[in-house]
Structure formats: C-alpha cells, structure tokens
Design an enzyme around this catalytic site. Structure first.
Site: not given
Length: 487
Positions: A131, A186, A189-190, A193
């Site tokens: 990222s 991940k 995380h996204n 986000e």
C-alpha cells in the site's frame, strides 16, 4: 547460460511494478524485470531505469536464469485469473525451494489456495499487500506479507529494506501470518481506507453545504486539522485538493463529477464481515455510498421531485464551534471504523488460525500506506499495553476521547439531519457506538418475533446461557421448535 546475479525478478511493469523495481535498486538489490509486452521492458530500461543496475529479459525463462537461488519472483499483475496464469508460466522454470510473491490486491482465499498448491510442488508462496500508491511504491510502501513462513527469511531484507520507516527507523513491514493472512490484512486496510475517505467526504459536505465554506476556506480548515489529532495522509491531500485550481482559476474539486469508482476490496471486506457475523457497519456504508454516487442520473431526477430542508444555515457566531464539532465527529467516527476493522481481524485470526500481531499491524500502517496517520500510533500503544484487548473502544485512550467528544459528535449529526446533508458513515458510527455501549438491546423482541412465526427458540435472562426455550404464543402452535443456528 546467463550468470545468476540478480536478487529478485519482477513481472509486470505498470506504475506500481516500475516504482518497486526502482525502490529495490535504490536499496542495493539487483532486479531482473519481465513484462508480457516485451517492448515495455526495453522502454523501461531506456527511460525510467536508465543508469540503474536493473536488468531486462524477454522471456520468463531468461529472467529465471538470471536469479540467484532460492529464486525470488514477484508478480505485479491484475488480481484474479491473470495471477494464476502467470504462476503457471513461471513454475516450469523454478526448482524446489524457490519463491513466488504476489504483490497485487488478490482475494485472500486465492492466496490460501495458491500457498497450498505451490507447497505441494515444493515451492514457497507469499501473498503480500502493498500500500502507498505509486509514490509509496517508489520511496517506501507499507508491505503486509503472508503465505508460507519458510519463505519469509529469504525476502525479509528486501521487503524491510524498501518499506516505509517510522520515526525510530522501524520498517512498516513484518510477517503477518500463514496462507492468505497478508492479503486479508491488506483487504481490511483497504476497507478502512474506504471508511476514512467516506468520513472525510461527509465532513466536506457538512462544511460546504451546512456552513457554506468555499474550497479555499476548506483548504485552510483541513490544513489546520492536519496539525492535530487528525494528522494523516488523507487529510493532508484533501487540503491540497481543495486548494488546487483548474486552468481557468476555478477550484478543481468543483469540476469533478460526483460518481465514485471502486476496485472491490471494500466490498470484499464488507462481505467477509457478514460471513463472520462482525458488525463492520461503517465500511459497509462506505461501499454503499459509492454505489449511490454511481446513480448520478437517477439522483438528478430525484432532486427535482423529492423535497428536503431548505435554508438551514449555521449562525455566523457558531461557525468556529461547528467546524470543531465536525472535526470531533470525524475523529470519533474514525475510531469506530478502526475498532470495527480490528474486530474483523481478531475474528479472522480465530477462524483461520492466524496469530495476528494487532499492534504490529498498526505499525505496518503507520507509514507508507494510504491510511497512514498519527492515530495508528495510539492503536499500537493500546495493544502494547494489552495484547489481549477485546475491542479498541475499551482502551483508556479511545474510551476517553469518545466520552469527551460524543456530545459534539451528536450535535454535528443533528445539524446534518436538520440541513438534509447525508452522513451515512457518521450516522452508522454513532449508532454502533450507542449499540455497543447499551447493556440491553431490543433483540429480546426480535427473538420473540422469530419464535412466534418460526419457532426459532430463545434464551432466557433467568436461565443459564445455552439453554433454549419455545413459547406457544397463540395457543394454536405445537411444542416442536426449529433447530437453532447463529450468524
């Protein structure tokens, strides 16, 4: 036969791939590159990689012949079938103990499968989240590797060398866990986000429509916010966006069509949350907000028919106070989003047998990645204090801020309702907060309804947990009850 002098091979010379290669080169690692369209290899060597140690190859076989053993091959291609096809073309040129690394945004279940499939062939697989966008890839991304633990010692120096570093030099990269753990982290995380971006957009609309702030005024507000508790990459770039002018001198942000795109990772997070029975409501609302934005033509037509409040404005002498209320609402909602994301990580760790280091995950996100912020240091502190922490909201720092700011959070939302400004993420965050802090929710009525129409049974407050009962509500029902299951 080419001499094996390269430390790692990389396939896929799009922006992220190119920048990772140049980053590796900067840190003393010799990279051999390949791209399906081989002319791109020659162009890269003649332009962006000119004067570097980077070597090119016109076939996967040639690339693999230039790699030191164990061979390390990193794939930077679009997630899905393309990854499997690329792996199939690499495998014939590898030997036992060699390593394949997928640095794209693959679905974690695909990484689980690939780890097992390649292990059966004697090969090691790493599925890693990367990222930070193109700038992060070039100068220091956040890297979240998972897969076959035996591969980690062979890539650790490269990954930690090129990763972003926090203040004390600690790299924003560490081993996450087996199988699909890296890509799962991940994915979350996204999803977070998505939540961060939606929350910032709602704060923007509240200040723009509720207070009438211009883009230049918004730039000043966000610049100021970035100096305090909200200090983060996304707040920083939002301030820059508000200040950017088009060629005609008008604000660039006002020229952009209000329909948001998405690549699927936020949706995957929401789906997995539902599968795991975790109430990750804010990420779900953020995905739906993008879907609603895509209905542009329908919204334009609806705006001509459906009515809302008009002329609701904040008094001039309340302006500074309202900006602070919105800032606090944003900060509190952000806390809820991260708490929900960590609830999902904890549940996934239990389900898939991953020993996730929660504080370590926060450290990996502290620098390099899109959601990097000072705030993540508070999450690491919370898990350093109590590695068994059940929920971030129970930590002294988080509960202290929420208790202190919640009145302002409510005021911001009351004004949003009065002004007709949609705040799905702010609203669901507050609803979750109020639900989570409520000792007795109305689910007792819900269970009575389920038992009434479907004999689904219920537990009683005056009996031990795990004992289920059925009531013949109408006098006409039988004594037989349905089987129970929990979402």
């Amino acid at each position: 036969m080419a001499e094996a002098t390269c430390d790692i091979g990389l396939i896929g010379l799009a922006v992220m791939g190119q920048n990772l290669v140049l980053n590796m080169n900067d840190h003393g690692f010799k990279v051999c590159v390949f791209n399906r369209t081989t002319s791109k290899v020659d162009e890269f060597l003649a332009e962006e990689a000119k004067g570097t140690q980077v070597e090119g190859s016109h076939s996967i076989g040639e690339m693999c012949s230039k790699l030191k053993t164990p061979r390390r091959v990193m794939i930077m291609v679009k997630a899905g079938d393309v990854v499997d096809k690329t792996i199939d073309t690499i495998v014939p040129f590898l030997e036992k103990g060699d390593i394949i690394i997928d640095g794209g945004n693959s679905l974690f279940t695909d990484s689980e499968r690939r780890t097992k499939d390649l292990a059966a062939k004697g090969l090691h697989y790493i599925g890693t989240g990367v990222s930070g966008g193109e700038e992060g890839a070039r100068f220091g991304p956040s890297i979240m590797p998972g897969g076959d633990p035996a591969a980690w010692p062979h890539v650790k120096d490269i990954f930690q060398g090129i990763a972003a570093k926090v203040e004390d030099g600690t790299p924003c990269c560490d081993w996450v866990g087996e199988g699909g753990a890296g890509h799962y982290v991940k994915m979350v995380h996204n999803g977070i986000e998505y939540g961060d971006m939606q929350l910032i957009c709602e704060a923007y609309q509240l200040l723009k429509d509720g207070l009438g702030l211009s883009p230049d005024e918004l730039a000043a507000v966000f610049t100021e916010w970035n100096k305090g508790e909200l200090d983060s990459f996304l707040i920083e770039i939002s301030a820059e966006i508000f200040g950017k002018k088009d060629d005609d001198g008008q604000p660039m942000v006002d020229k952009i069509l209000d329909t948001a795109g998405q690549k699927g990772t936020g949706k995957w997070t929401a789906i997995d949350a539902l599968d795991n029975g975790m109430p990750v409501t804010l990420i779900g609302e953020s995905v739906f907000a993008r879907c609603l934005s895509a209905l542009k033509e329908e919204r334009v037509e609806a705006s001509k028919i459906l009515q809302g409040p008009t002329g609701v404005t904040i008094p001039a002498d309340h302006k500074a106070e309202f900006i602070e209320e919105v800032r606090r609402a944003l900060y509190c909602s952000k806390m809820i989003s991260y708490a929900q994301g960590y609830m999902l990580l904890r549940e996934a760790g239990k389900k898939y047998g991953w020993h996730l280091n929660m504080g370590g995950v926060a450290l990996m996100w502290r620098g390099g990645c899109i959601i990097r912020s000072q705030f993540l240091g508070k999450i690491k502190d919370a898990y350093d204090k109590n590695p068994a922490l059940e929920n971030l909201l129970m930590d002294d720092f988080f509960s202290g801020v929420l208790n202190k700011y919640q009145a302002s959070w409510r005021k911001a939302l009351i004004h949003a309702i009065e002004a007709g400004v949609p705040t799905p993420a702010f609203s669901t965050a507050l609803a979750f907060y109020d639900g989570y802090r409520t000792a007795r929710l109305p689910a007792n009525l819900l269970q009575a309804q389920r038992d009434f129409f479907g004999a689904h049974t219920y537990e009683r407050v005056d009996k031990p947990r795990g004992e289920f009962f059925h009531t013949n509500w109408t006098g006409r029902g039988g004594r037989v009850s349905s089987t129970t299951y929990n979402a």
